[in-house]
Design a protein around this motif. Structure first.
Motif, PDB file in Angstrom:
ATOM      1  N   ASP A  98      22.471  80.475  43.076  1.00 50.57           N
ATOM      2  CA  ASP A  98      21.720  79.231  43.302  1.00 50.57           C
ATOM      3  C   ASP A  98      21.659  78.471  41.995  1.00 50.57           C
ATOM      4  OD1 ASP A  98      20.502  78.115  45.461  1.00 50.57           O
ATOM      5  OD2 ASP A  98      19.093  79.800  45.703  1.00 50.57           O
ATOM      6  N   LEU A  99      22.325  77.344  41.904  1.00 45.58           N
ATOM      7  CA  LEU A  99      22.414  76.663  40.617  1.00 45.58           C
ATOM      8  C   LEU A  99      22.168  75.172  40.749  1.00 45.58           C
ATOM      9  CD1 LEU A  99      25.720  78.341  39.359  1.00 45.58           C
ATOM     10  CD2 LEU A  99      23.427  78.848  38.528  1.00 45.58           C
ATOM     11  N   ALA A 100      21.799  74.564  39.626  1.00 46.10           N
ATOM     12  CA  ALA A 100      21.646  73.108  39.631  1.00 46.10           C
ATOM     13  C   ALA A 100      23.023  72.441  39.576  1.00 46.10           C
ATOM     14  CB  ALA A 100      20.825  72.679  38.421  1.00 46.10           C
ATOM     15  N   LEU A 407      30.306  80.257  37.122  1.00 47.43           N
ATOM     16  CA  LEU A 407      29.192  79.689  37.893  1.00 47.43           C
ATOM     17  C   LEU A 407      27.877  79.965  37.182  1.00 47.43           C
ATOM     18  CD1 LEU A 407      30.365  80.655  41.482  1.00 47.43           C
ATOM     19  CD2 LEU A 407      30.368  78.388  40.441  1.00 47.43           C
ATOM     20  N   TYR A 408      27.596  79.156  36.183  1.00 47.10           N
ATOM     21  CA  TYR A 408      26.323  79.287  35.469  1.00 47.10           C
ATOM     22  C   TYR A 408      25.863  77.896  35.072  1.00 47.10           C
ATOM     23  CZ  TYR A 408      29.584  78.964  31.538  1.00 47.10           C
ATOM     24  OH  TYR A 408      30.595  78.557  30.688  1.00 47.10           O
ATOM     25  N   ASP A 409      24.524  77.767  34.956  1.00 45.00           N
ATOM     26  CA  ASP A 409      23.971  76.491  34.510  1.00 45.00           C
ATOM     27  C   ASP A 409      23.917  76.512  32.986  1.00 45.00           C
ATOM     28  OD1 ASP A 409      23.492  74.977  36.806  1.00 45.00           O
ATOM     29  OD2 ASP A 409      21.650  76.070  37.254  1.00 45.00           O
ATOM     30  N   PRO A 410      24.640  75.599  32.324  1.00 42.05           N
ATOM     31  CA  PRO A 410      24.606  75.617  30.865  1.00 42.05           C
ATOM     32  C   PRO A 410      23.220  75.263  30.319  1.00 42.05           C
ATOM     33  CG  PRO A 410      26.299  74.103  31.699  1.00 42.05           C
ATOM     34  CD  PRO A 410      25.545  74.595  32.877  1.00 42.05           C
ATOM     35  N   LYS A 411      22.437  74.507  31.124  1.00 47.98           N
ATOM     36  CA  LYS A 411      21.079  74.164  30.668  1.00 47.98           C
ATOM     37  C   LYS A 411      20.080  74.679  31.692  1.00 47.98           C
ATOM     38  CE  LYS A 411      22.514  69.895  28.546  1.00 47.98           C
ATOM     39  NZ  LYS A 411      23.222  68.889  29.280  1.00 47.98           N
ATOM     40  N   ASP A 412      18.953  75.162  31.240  1.00 48.18           N
ATOM     41  CA  ASP A 412      17.841  75.566  32.117  1.00 48.18           C
ATOM     42  C   ASP A 412      18.239  76.599  33.165  1.00 48.18           C
ATOM     43  OD1 ASP A 412      16.263  73.732  30.779  1.00 48.18           O
ATOM     44  OD2 ASP A 412      16.798  72.107  32.165  1.00 48.18           O
ATOM     45  N   ASP A 414      19.080  80.791  34.472  1.00 48.78           N
ATOM     46  CA  ASP A 414      18.325  82.047  34.385  1.00 48.78           C
ATOM     47  C   ASP A 414      18.824  82.864  33.181  1.00 48.78           C
ATOM     48  OD1 ASP A 414      20.701  83.236  35.115  1.00 48.78           O
ATOM     49  OD2 ASP A 414      20.087  83.742  37.147  1.00 48.78           O
ATOM     50  N   ALA A 415      18.346  84.114  33.080  1.00 51.62           N
ATOM     51  CA  ALA A 415      18.677  84.929  31.904  1.00 51.62           C
ATOM     52  C   ALA A 415      20.188  85.149  31.794  1.00 51.62           C
ATOM     53  CB  ALA A 415      17.955  86.269  31.994  1.00 51.62           C
ATOM     54  N   PHE A 416      20.860  85.383  32.953  1.00 51.50           N
ATOM     55  CA  PHE A 416      22.313  85.581  32.931  1.00 51.50           C
ATOM     56  C   PHE A 416      23.016  84.316  32.428  1.00 51.50           C
ATOM     57  CE2 PHE A 416      22.328  88.920  36.565  1.00 51.50           C
ATOM     58  CZ  PHE A 416      21.931  89.882  35.655  1.00 51.50           C
ATOM     59  N   ASP A 417      22.565  83.169  32.945  1.00 49.74           N
ATOM     60  CA  ASP A 417      23.190  81.902  32.538  1.00 49.74           C
ATOM     61  C   ASP A 417      23.059  81.711  31.037  1.00 49.74           C
ATOM     62  OD1 ASP A 417      23.252  81.772  35.236  1.00 49.74           O
ATOM     63  OD2 ASP A 417      22.323  79.818  35.447  1.00 49.74           O
ATOM     64  N   ARG A 418      21.875  82.098  30.523  1.00 52.71           N
ATOM     65  CA  ARG A 418      21.654  81.926  29.078  1.00 52.71           C
ATOM     66  C   ARG A 418      22.565  82.863  28.281  1.00 52.71           C
ATOM     67  NH1 ARG A 418      16.338  81.275  30.853  1.00 52.71           N
ATOM     68  NH2 ARG A 418      15.713  83.381  30.280  1.00 52.71           N
ATOM     69  N   MET A 419      22.779  84.089  28.824  1.00 48.72           N
ATOM     70  CA  MET A 419      23.678  85.025  28.132  1.00 48.72           C
ATOM     71  C   MET A 419      25.104  84.474  28.069  1.00 48.72           C
ATOM     72  SD  MET A 419      22.512  88.688  29.671  1.00 48.72           S
ATOM     73  CE  MET A 419      23.980  89.598  29.321  1.00 48.72           C
ATOM     74  N   ILE A 420      25.565  83.958  29.201  1.00 46.68           N
ATOM     75  CA  ILE A 420      26.952  83.449  29.244  1.00 46.68           C
ATOM     76  C   ILE A 420      27.083  82.218  28.342  1.00 46.68           C
ATOM     77  CG2 ILE A 420      28.789  82.531  30.717  1.00 46.68           C
ATOM     78  CD1 ILE A 420      27.512  84.153  33.043  1.00 46.68           C
ATOM     79  N   THR A 421      26.087  81.325  28.427  1.00 46.82           N
ATOM     80  CA  THR A 421      26.142  80.120  27.599  1.00 46.82           C
ATOM     81  C   THR A 421      26.142  80.509  26.119  1.00 46.82           C
ATOM     82  OG1 THR A 421      24.901  79.004  29.328  1.00 46.82           O
ATOM     83  CG2 THR A 421      25.070  77.848  27.239  1.00 46.82           C
ATOM     84  N   ALA A 422      25.313  81.513  25.761  1.00 42.20           N
ATOM     85  CA  ALA A 422      25.265  81.946  24.356  1.00 42.20           C
ATOM     86  C   ALA A 422      26.623  82.504  23.944  1.00 42.20           C
ATOM     87  CB  ALA A 422      24.178  82.998  24.173  1.00 42.20           C
ATOM     88  N   ALA A 423      27.240  83.297  24.820  1.00 39.78           N
ATOM     89  CA  ALA A 423      28.552  83.882  24.488  1.00 39.78           C
ATOM     90  C   ALA A 423      29.591  82.775  24.271  1.00 39.78           C
ATOM     91  CB  ALA A 423      29.001  84.828  25.598  1.00 39.78           C
ATOM     92  N   THR A 424      29.550  81.741  25.102  1.00 38.91           N
ATOM     93  CA  THR A 424      30.540  80.663  24.935  1.00 38.91           C
ATOM     94  C   THR A 424      30.253  79.865  23.664  1.00 38.91           C
ATOM     95  OG1 THR A 424      29.306  79.086  26.281  1.00 38.91           O
ATOM     96  CG2 THR A 424      30.981  80.380  27.417  1.00 38.91           C
TER      97      THR A 424
END
Ligand SMILES: Cc1cc2nc3c(=O)[nH]c(=O)nc-3n(C[C@H](O)[C@H](O)[C@H](O)COP(=O)(O)OP(=O)(O)OC[C@H]3O[C@@H](n4cnc5c(N)ncnc54)[C@H](O)[C@@H]3O)c2cc1C
Length: 430
Positions: A98-100, A407-412, A414-424
């Protein structure tokens, strides 16, 4: 009063787009909607087949929605709500997150239908589509070294023709004939994939999930070997199923494997009632290469932009290419629209040079991680360990799905999205 043309007398269009696959038709649509005079050159005639898995994750669906395509089932799409992963003795159904940023559904549609629909969208937007126009190479200006048009063979007689425009988009797919004609070879150190597929009449045609099988064993040698790749089973909703497999170039078996034989041996092991047997096949096995992780660059130089497979846009994590072809086309079109509103010269060049920058911003670090990932799983031990210990862990697999399908939200998020964004953020761009 009509708008006066910005075309010079010696030019045939303001932009030439070569290839009317997802990259070319998407770019042509955006360019024509911005009021540009676009020539879209395609070697085949629609409707035509394209060897593909026919599946789009929500990442690809977003591109369709952005383009204004109706993606409801009433409009001819088969929607799915997630990915079923089979391997390591377990089956997991993972719903799309579920993503924005992305819709919560993927779609399936034959490329025969899909590509014609996109090409007609480009035509409706005002692009001039010329079919049976096989582009043979770029026309390069002797003095400036710029690409100023293309040469082509037209019609059944293959009559030679030249078309000229100040900007040319190479959207001619993995063959990348246009890029090759100006010496842009592929970068051998970046991953490639090979994929084969076939349609079967099957009771599994209606499925709410895209299905992927993570254990592909090559049994041709003395020892069975687990290959880096996966098999897919995508129900088409019309009584048939698209079944195929894709393998990465990073394994030792790459280039030595008989992919058609591998597919037969995998399918022979599936339950009889699924129908994946010779007598149910509705066509031949088709195959092609998957150019990944930006394996052909520069994406812009001297009047020529590389878009979609021609620029190696396939996601190295999962082999998805349609959505990324469309995404790169959108970025390319935005830069070309800005460029052509400026006078010829440095100002225009600056706008065109914005295309590789925008691509890097959107995908560069993610693809860098993907290229590393593809090398890692090229090692059979890593692949075996990941399948054995990773798959039974549902929470971990939810993270893996987000990472592998982008499939992750780069802004705002969840915790997984933040992990992936940080890795990128940590990974430098390719
Ligand atoms: C077996 C297989 C399964 C796949 N499964 C999936 C999947 O399920 N989902 C997914 O997202 N991606 C999948 N892919 C990848 C996907 O097919 C590509 O990434 C995608 O088609 C790229 O789009 P494109 O527009 O860049 O190139 P293409 O779709 O290849 O389009 C190129 C167009 O240019 C035309 N053309 C080529 N040369 C010339 C020329 N010289 N002159 C004029 N026209 C020319 C071609 O006829 C074609 O219309 C799969 C690939 C394979 C091989």
């Amino acid at each position: 009063m009509g708008t006066p043309s910005r075309r010079k007398a010696a030019e045939d269009a303001e932009v030439i787009v070569v290839g009317a696959g997802p990259a070319g038709s998407t770019a042509a649509t955006y360019l024509a909607r911005a009021g540009l005079d676009v020539l879209l050159l395609e070697k085949s005639t629609f409707p035509r087949e394209k060897v593909c898995g026919d599946g789009l994750t929500p990442r690809g669906v977003k591109q369709l929605i952005d383009l204004g395509i109706d993606t409801r089932e009433e409009a001819g799409w088969l929607q799915n709500k997630g990915l079923r992963v089979v391997g390591g003795g377990v089956t997991l159904e993972l719903d799309w997150p579920d993503l924005a940023t992305f819709p919560p559904y993927g779609v399936v549609r034959t490329r025969q239908d899909f590509d014609e629909m996109l090409a007609r969208t480009a035509q409706r937007a005002g692009a001039r589509l010329l079919e049976q126009t096989n582009v043979t190479g770029a026309v390069v200006d002797d003095r400036s070294g710029r690409v100023v048009g293309v040469s082509a063979k037209v019609g059944p007689e293959r009559s030679p023709v030249t078309y000229r425009a100040p900007v040319v988009l190479a959207c001619d797919g993995v063959s990348a004939r246009l890029a090759l004609s100006v010496g842009l070879d592929k970068i051998e150190s970046r991953p490639m994939g090979v994929a084969v597929r076939r349609y079967y009449a099957s009771p599994r045609s209606k499925d709410d999930y895209l299905e992927s099988h993570l254990e592909l064993w090559d049994r041709s040698g003395p020892e069975p070997r687990l290959l880096p790749g996966y098999g897919w089973i995508f129900g088409m909703g019309d009584g048939t199923v698209n079944v195929g497999l894709g393998i990465l170039s990073t394994s030792k078996a790459f280039g030595k494997t008989d992919y058609r034989a591998l597919m037969r041996s995998w399918l022979d092991g599936t339950p009889e009632e699924w129908g994946f047997r010779e007598h149910n096949a509705t066509g031949k096995i088709g195959g092609a290469a998957l150019p990944m992780g930006f394996n052909r660059t520069p994406h812009y130089a001297r009047g020529l932009l590389l878009v979609g497979d021609a620029g190696g846009m396939v996601n190295p994590f999962n082999g998805e290419g349609i959505g990324y072809a469309m995404e790169s086309a959108k970025l390319a079109a935005e830069c070309v629209v800005q460029a052509l509103a400026r006078p010829e010269g440095p100002a225009r060049e600056r706008a065109l040079a914005g295309y590789p920058v925008a691509l890097k911003q959107a995908l560069g670090s993610y693809y860098r991680l993907g290229n590393i990932f593809s090398r890692l799983i090229g090692n059979p031990l890593v692949m075996r360990t990941a399948t054995k210990y990773g798959l039974p862990r549902t929470t971990l697999m939810k993270l893996v799905l987000k990472l592998l399908a982008g499939l992750y939200d780069p802004k705002d998020g969840d915790a997984f999205d933040r992990m992936i964004t940080a890795a990128t953020r940590i990974a430098p761009s390719v």
